[in-house]
Design an enzyme around this catalytic site. Structure first.
Site, mmCIF file in Angstrom:
data_model
loop_
_atom_site.group_PDB
_atom_site.id
_atom_site.type_symbol
_atom_site.label_atom_id
_atom_site.label_comp_id
_atom_site.label_asym_id
_atom_site.label_seq_id
_atom_site.Cartn_x
_atom_site.Cartn_y
_atom_site.Cartn_z
ATOM 1 N N TYR A 135 -7.763 -3.167 10.843
ATOM 2 C CA TYR A 135 -6.877 -4.166 11.464
ATOM 3 C C TYR A 135 -5.468 -3.618 11.720
ATOM 4 C CZ TYR A 135 -5.126 -5.053 6.702
ATOM 5 O OH TYR A 135 -4.605 -4.903 5.447
ATOM 6 N N GLU A 136 -5.136 -2.499 11.100
ATOM 7 C CA GLU A 136 -3.828 -1.899 11.351
ATOM 8 C C GLU A 136 -3.796 -1.217 12.720
ATOM 9 O OE1 GLU A 136 -1.890 0.031 7.687
ATOM 10 O OE2 GLU A 136 -4.015 -0.010 7.170
ATOM 11 N N HIS B 189 -1.238 -13.814 1.908
ATOM 12 C CA HIS B 189 -1.301 -12.467 1.330
ATOM 13 C C HIS B 189 -0.594 -12.417 -0.028
ATOM 14 C CE1 HIS B 189 -1.783 -8.184 1.270
ATOM 15 N NE2 HIS B 189 -0.490 -7.961 1.248
ATOM 16 N N HIS C 158 0.867 -1.180 0.000
ATOM 17 C CA HIS C 158 0.000 0.000 0.000
ATOM 18 C C HIS C 158 0.906 1.233 0.000
ATOM 19 C CE1 HIS C 158 -3.823 -2.090 1.061
ATOM 20 N NE2 HIS C 158 -2.965 -2.995 1.464
ATOM 21 N N MET D 241 -11.536 -7.150 4.234
ATOM 22 C CA MET D 241 -11.226 -6.442 5.481
ATOM 23 C C MET D 241 -11.257 -4.926 5.321
ATOM 24 S SD MET D 241 -7.958 -8.806 6.536
ATOM 25 C CE MET D 241 -7.936 -10.573 6.184
ATOM 26 N N SER D 242 -12.032 -4.437 4.372
ATOM 27 C CA SER D 242 -12.021 -2.983 4.121
ATOM 28 C C SER D 242 -13.373 -2.527 3.573
ATOM 29 C CB SER D 242 -10.919 -2.650 3.102
ATOM 30 O OG SER D 242 -11.247 -3.167 1.833
HETATM 31 N N1 HPA Z 1 -10.767 -13.062 3.482
HETATM 32 C C1 HPA Z 1 -10.731 -11.809 3.980
HETATM 33 N N2 HPA Z 1 -10.152 -10.800 3.351
HETATM 34 C C2 HPA Z 1 -9.576 -11.051 2.165
HETATM 35 C C3 HPA Z 1 -9.565 -12.330 1.593
HETATM 36 C C4 HPA Z 1 -10.193 -13.397 2.295
HETATM 37 O O1 HPA Z 1 -10.227 -14.559 1.850
HETATM 38 N N3 HPA Z 1 -8.901 -12.229 0.403
HETATM 39 C C5 HPA Z 1 -8.536 -10.925 0.270
HETATM 40 N N4 HPA Z 1 -8.934 -10.209 1.333
#
Ligand code: HPA
Length: 272
Positions: free
Chosen positions: A84-85, A246, A60, A210-211
């Site tokens: 989450y950060e 990731h 990022h 997550m966003s």
């Molecule tokens: N879960 C949650 N957040 C994510 C995922 C996932 O599988 N892939 C990319 N962001």
């Protein structure tokens, strides 16, 4: 009265601009490249802007890029802030407040998400038709600033219907197999368990990430119209018999980056 922080950030940015940006772009993991195509760009690093949080996640970049894309005046966030950060939701959504104060009326939000719908494949692009806030958190908790928006905002068309229609028409024109579905927001940072993904399927979720949801809630509170696009970077936990990481998320988004860039640019072209 706007908060001093908001006023300071807005003034700092306005002083560097010669035109009002019309469309905001929030670019998710691996999708920030789009901002490199902005013409006559003005780049402002987050850390330079008073009141702005600073991005910490790998992959990022962390700057605003303001200029023209496909004949539209845009302001792009290259990199966003995640709950989450450790940022509070006010910090996560502060850039949306700033965009509103700068004059932005429409927002295109993008993200990488896990495919919950078993008919999806990694690399698909999904039009977000609605969302489920699965976190119990909300960026609007606390005193309401009635200058920003109402106490109890309507969320029945969080994702603008006309913009969705336009996105589908554009996808058709460029022969893109655009999926559609409901995005579920989980806080992360861990990925889900297979049991959780079963639950999300039963709830009506198609993708999980997550966003995005905090920014969309604040955008709607501020009266900004929203278009949301997810890049399905992986199948969610338990759908395929393999662990999630990731690196896979970044690699898949890099692979579909070309499609994604063309799609968003074609949409912008129609909004010009
Ligand atoms: N879960 C949650 N957040 C994510 C995922 C996932 O599988 N892939 C990319 N962001």
């Amino acid at each position: 009265m706007k908060s001093k922080q908001l006023q300071d950030a807005t003034r700092f940015i306005t002083d560097r601009l010669s035109q009002t940006p019309e469309i905001g772009l929030i670019l998710g993991s691996g999708l920030g490249e789009l901002a490199n195509e902005i013409e006559s760009p003005i780049n402002i690093k987050y850390e330079e802007i008073p009141g702005f949080p600073v991005s910490t996640v790998e992959g990022h970049a962390g700057q605003l890029v303001i200029g023209d894309l496909q004949g539209v005046s845009v302001i792009a966030m290259q990199g966003r802030f995640h709950y989450y950060e450790g940022y509070g939701l006010e910090a996560v959504t502060f850039p949306v407040r700033v965009m509103k104060a700068l004059g932005v009326e429409r927002l295109i939000v993008t993200n990488a998400a896990g495919g919950v719908n078993p008919d999806f494949e990694p690399g698909n692009l999904m039009l977000i038709t609605d969302h489920i806030n699965n976190t119990g958190q909300n960026p609007l908790i606390g005193p309401n600033d009635s200058e920003q928006g109402v106490r109890f905002p309507d969320m029945s068309t969080a994702y603008d219907r006309q913009l969705q229609r336009l996105a589908k028409q554009v996808a058709n024109t460029i022969d893109l197999d655009l999926k559609e579905g409901v995005y579920v927001w989980n806080t992360g940072p861990c990925y889900e368990t297979p049991a959780e993904i079963n639950m999300l399927q039963a709830m009506g979720g198609d993708a999980v990430g997550m966003s995005t949801v905090p920014e969309v809630i604040v955008a709607r509170h501020a009266g900004i119209e929203v278009l949301g696009i997810s890049c399905i970077s992986n199948m969610a936990a338990g759908i395929l018999d393999q662990p999630l990481n990731h690196q896979e998320v970044i690699e898949t988004t890099e692979k579909v980056r070309g499609d994604f860039l063309n799609f968003v640019k074609a949409i912008l072209g129609k909004l010009a």
